[in-house]
Design a protein around this motif. Structure first.
Motif, short mmCIF file in Angstrom:
data_model
loop_
_atom_site.label_atom_id
_atom_site.label_comp_id
_atom_site.label_asym_id
_atom_site.label_seq_id
_atom_site.Cartn_x
_atom_site.Cartn_y
_atom_site.Cartn_z
N ASP A 27 -3.39 -9.41 6.40
CA ASP A 27 -3.91 -10.50 7.22
C ASP A 27 -5.16 -11.09 6.56
N PRO A 28 -5.63 -12.26 7.03
CA PRO A 28 -6.77 -12.91 6.37
C PRO A 28 -8.04 -12.06 6.34
N THR A 29 -8.31 -11.31 7.40
CA THR A 29 -9.52 -10.48 7.41
C THR A 29 -9.44 -9.38 6.36
N SER A 30 -8.30 -8.71 6.28
CA SER A 30 -8.12 -7.66 5.27
C SER A 30 -8.16 -8.25 3.87
N THR A 31 -7.58 -9.43 3.71
CA THR A 31 -7.61 -10.10 2.41
C THR A 31 -9.03 -10.39 1.98
N ARG A 32 -9.84 -10.86 2.89
CA ARG A 32 -11.24 -11.15 2.56
C ARG A 32 -11.95 -9.88 2.11
N ARG A 33 -11.70 -8.77 2.79
CA ARG A 33 -12.36 -7.52 2.41
C ARG A 33 -11.91 -7.03 1.04
N ILE A 34 -10.62 -7.19 0.74
CA ILE A 34 -10.13 -6.81 -0.59
C ILE A 34 -10.78 -7.69 -1.65
N PRO B 95 0.83 -1.21 0.00
CA PRO B 95 0.00 0.00 0.00
C PRO B 95 0.86 1.26 0.00
N ASN B 96 0.50 2.22 -0.83
CA ASN B 96 1.32 3.42 -0.95
C ASN B 96 0.50 4.70 -0.90
N PRO B 97 -0.30 4.90 0.17
CA PRO B 97 -0.98 6.18 0.30
C PRO B 97 0.03 7.30 0.53
N PHE B 98 -0.36 8.52 0.20
CA PHE B 98 0.51 9.65 0.46
C PHE B 98 0.40 10.00 1.93
N PRO B 99 1.47 9.78 2.73
CA PRO B 99 1.35 9.88 4.19
C PRO B 99 1.02 11.27 4.70
N ALA B 100 1.43 12.31 3.98
CA ALA B 100 1.17 13.67 4.44
C ALA B 100 -0.22 14.15 4.08
N GLY C 91 -4.45 -3.04 5.73
CA GLY C 91 -5.58 -3.39 4.88
C GLY C 91 -6.40 -2.18 4.48
N GLN C 92 -6.58 -1.25 5.42
CA GLN C 92 -7.31 -0.03 5.11
C GLN C 92 -6.53 0.84 4.12
N GLN C 93 -5.21 0.89 4.27
CA GLN C 93 -4.40 1.65 3.32
C GLN C 93 -4.53 1.08 1.92
N GLN C 94 -4.57 -0.23 1.80
CA GLN C 94 -4.70 -0.83 0.47
C GLN C 94 -6.05 -0.49 -0.14
N ARG C 95 -7.09 -0.51 0.66
CA ARG C 95 -8.41 -0.14 0.15
C ARG C 95 -8.47 1.35 -0.19
N LEU C 96 -7.73 2.17 0.56
CA LEU C 96 -7.64 3.59 0.22
C LEU C 96 -6.97 3.77 -1.14
N CYS C 97 -5.94 2.97 -1.40
CA CYS C 97 -5.26 3.04 -2.70
C CYS C 97 -6.19 2.61 -3.83
N ILE C 98 -7.05 1.62 -3.55
CA ILE C 98 -8.05 1.22 -4.54
C ILE C 98 -9.02 2.37 -4.80
N ALA C 99 -9.47 3.02 -3.73
CA ALA C 99 -10.37 4.18 -3.88
C ALA C 99 -9.71 5.28 -4.69
N ARG C 100 -8.43 5.53 -4.45
CA ARG C 100 -7.69 6.55 -5.20
C ARG C 100 -7.65 6.21 -6.69
N GLY D 151 -14.90 -0.44 -0.11
CA GLY D 151 -15.26 -1.09 1.15
C GLY D 151 -14.69 -0.42 2.38
N LEU D 152 -14.49 0.90 2.31
CA LEU D 152 -13.80 1.60 3.40
C LEU D 152 -14.64 2.72 4.01
N TRP D 153 -15.69 3.16 3.35
CA TRP D 153 -16.42 4.35 3.78
C TRP D 153 -16.91 4.27 5.22
N LYS D 154 -17.53 3.18 5.61
CA LYS D 154 -18.09 3.08 6.95
C LYS D 154 -17.02 3.16 8.03
N GLU D 155 -15.81 2.74 7.70
CA GLU D 155 -14.72 2.73 8.68
C GLU D 155 -14.05 4.09 8.84
#
Length: 281
Positions: free
Chosen positions: A204-211, A117-122, A176-185, A157-161
């Motif tokens: 982890d398995p839970t994040s994998t399932r959500r992706i 995952p490579n979100p822009f940290p700043a 896992g959230q960062q990866q979904r943020l990258c998908i949203a981007r 799959g990240l809006w509610k969180e």
């Protein structure tokens, strides 16, 4: 108090809003693609049809050229100084490597999600979602931007969180959230194709399932091509598969491609059966 979203811009700024409609995906094809790094040939005669509305999984052992092929599909391969290629990559019938085609136009239509995952940290979560709009020259007004942020985060799959902390840094999210943020981007620029290079390998398995759930939902709107070393994941998320192999120092080739069910249950080549059944790789 945490800032949620920037203030609504002026009416003049709203008049510049330009976003294409939601895409239904595009047909992506490679025709006899070959690739080199310097004098070393890494891919040979790769012809593959990646259908709209489907997830195509690229499988095979490490070093067989899957990720190189994925990068060829949105012109990232040419960023390597020693890299070269032959053949064609067709997006709805048009060669993305034609000299008159701008590379930014190709990347707008063919997005990429990387292994790490490579979100822009700043940047905040909301700023991360819309970061690609500036890079592609897409102007979006304030109300439309807010709707776009919610839409893309929902699809990922990240809006509610994160809906109550959109002003917080994207780098503060879990992996896992960062990866979904990258998908949203990637979704914010309305791509026709989304390329994913082992998007769950560090999760982890839970994040994998959500992706995977996100991938299942997204294929209704974008063509998806995913590189994965996880055979169970390939079987779960894809409708078609291509098995890559490079034997004894030879360039990577596609041994077999077809419907996922066929590749996993009744492959034509014994090497495919050996790989999907875990006898090597």
């Amino acid at each position: 108090m945490t800032s949620v979203l920037p203030a609504v811009p002026t009416a003049a700024e709203d008049e510049t809003a330009v976003l294409p409609p939601v895409s239904g995906g595009s047909l992506l094809e490679s025709e006899r693609v070959a690739a080199w790094f310097g004098s070393r040939k890494v891919l040979e005669d790769i012809s593959l049809r990646m259908e709209s509305g489907q997830v195509t999984a690229l499988i095979g052992p490490s070093g067989c050229g899957k990720s190189t092929f994925l990068r060829i599909l949105n012109r990232m391969h040419e960023l390597v100084p020693s890299a070269s290629l032959a053949g064609k990559v067709l997006l709805d019938g048009d060669d993305i490597y034609e000299p008159e085609r701008r590379i930014t136009d190709t990347r707008k239509r063919i997005g990429m999600v990387f292994q790490k995952p490579n979100p822009f940290p700043a940047m905040s979560i909301s700023e991360n979602v819309t970061a690609g709009l500036k890079l592609t020259g897409t102007r979006v007004g304030g109300s439309e931007k807010r709707e776009l942020i919610e839409e893309c985060l929902t699809k990922a799959g990240l809006w509610k969180e994160v809906r109550d902390r959109l002003g917080q840094p994207g780098g503060a999210l879990s992996g896992g959230q960062q990866q979904r943020l990258c998908i949203a981007r990637s979704l914010a620029v309305r791509p026709d194709v989304l390329l994913m290079d082992e998007p769950c390998s560090a999760l982890d398995p839970t994040s994998t399932r959500r992706i995977e759930e996100t991938i299942h939902e997204l294929r209704r709107e974008v063509t998806i091509v995913i590189v994965t070393h996880n055979m169970q994941q390939a079987a779960r998320v894809s409708q078609s598969c291509a098995f890559f192999l490079a034997e004894q120092g030879t360039p990577g080739v596609i041994v077999e491609a077809g419907p996922t069910a066929q590749i996993f249950s009744t492959p034509e080549d014994p090497r495919t059966a050996d790989y999907v059944e875990g006898r090597f790789g």
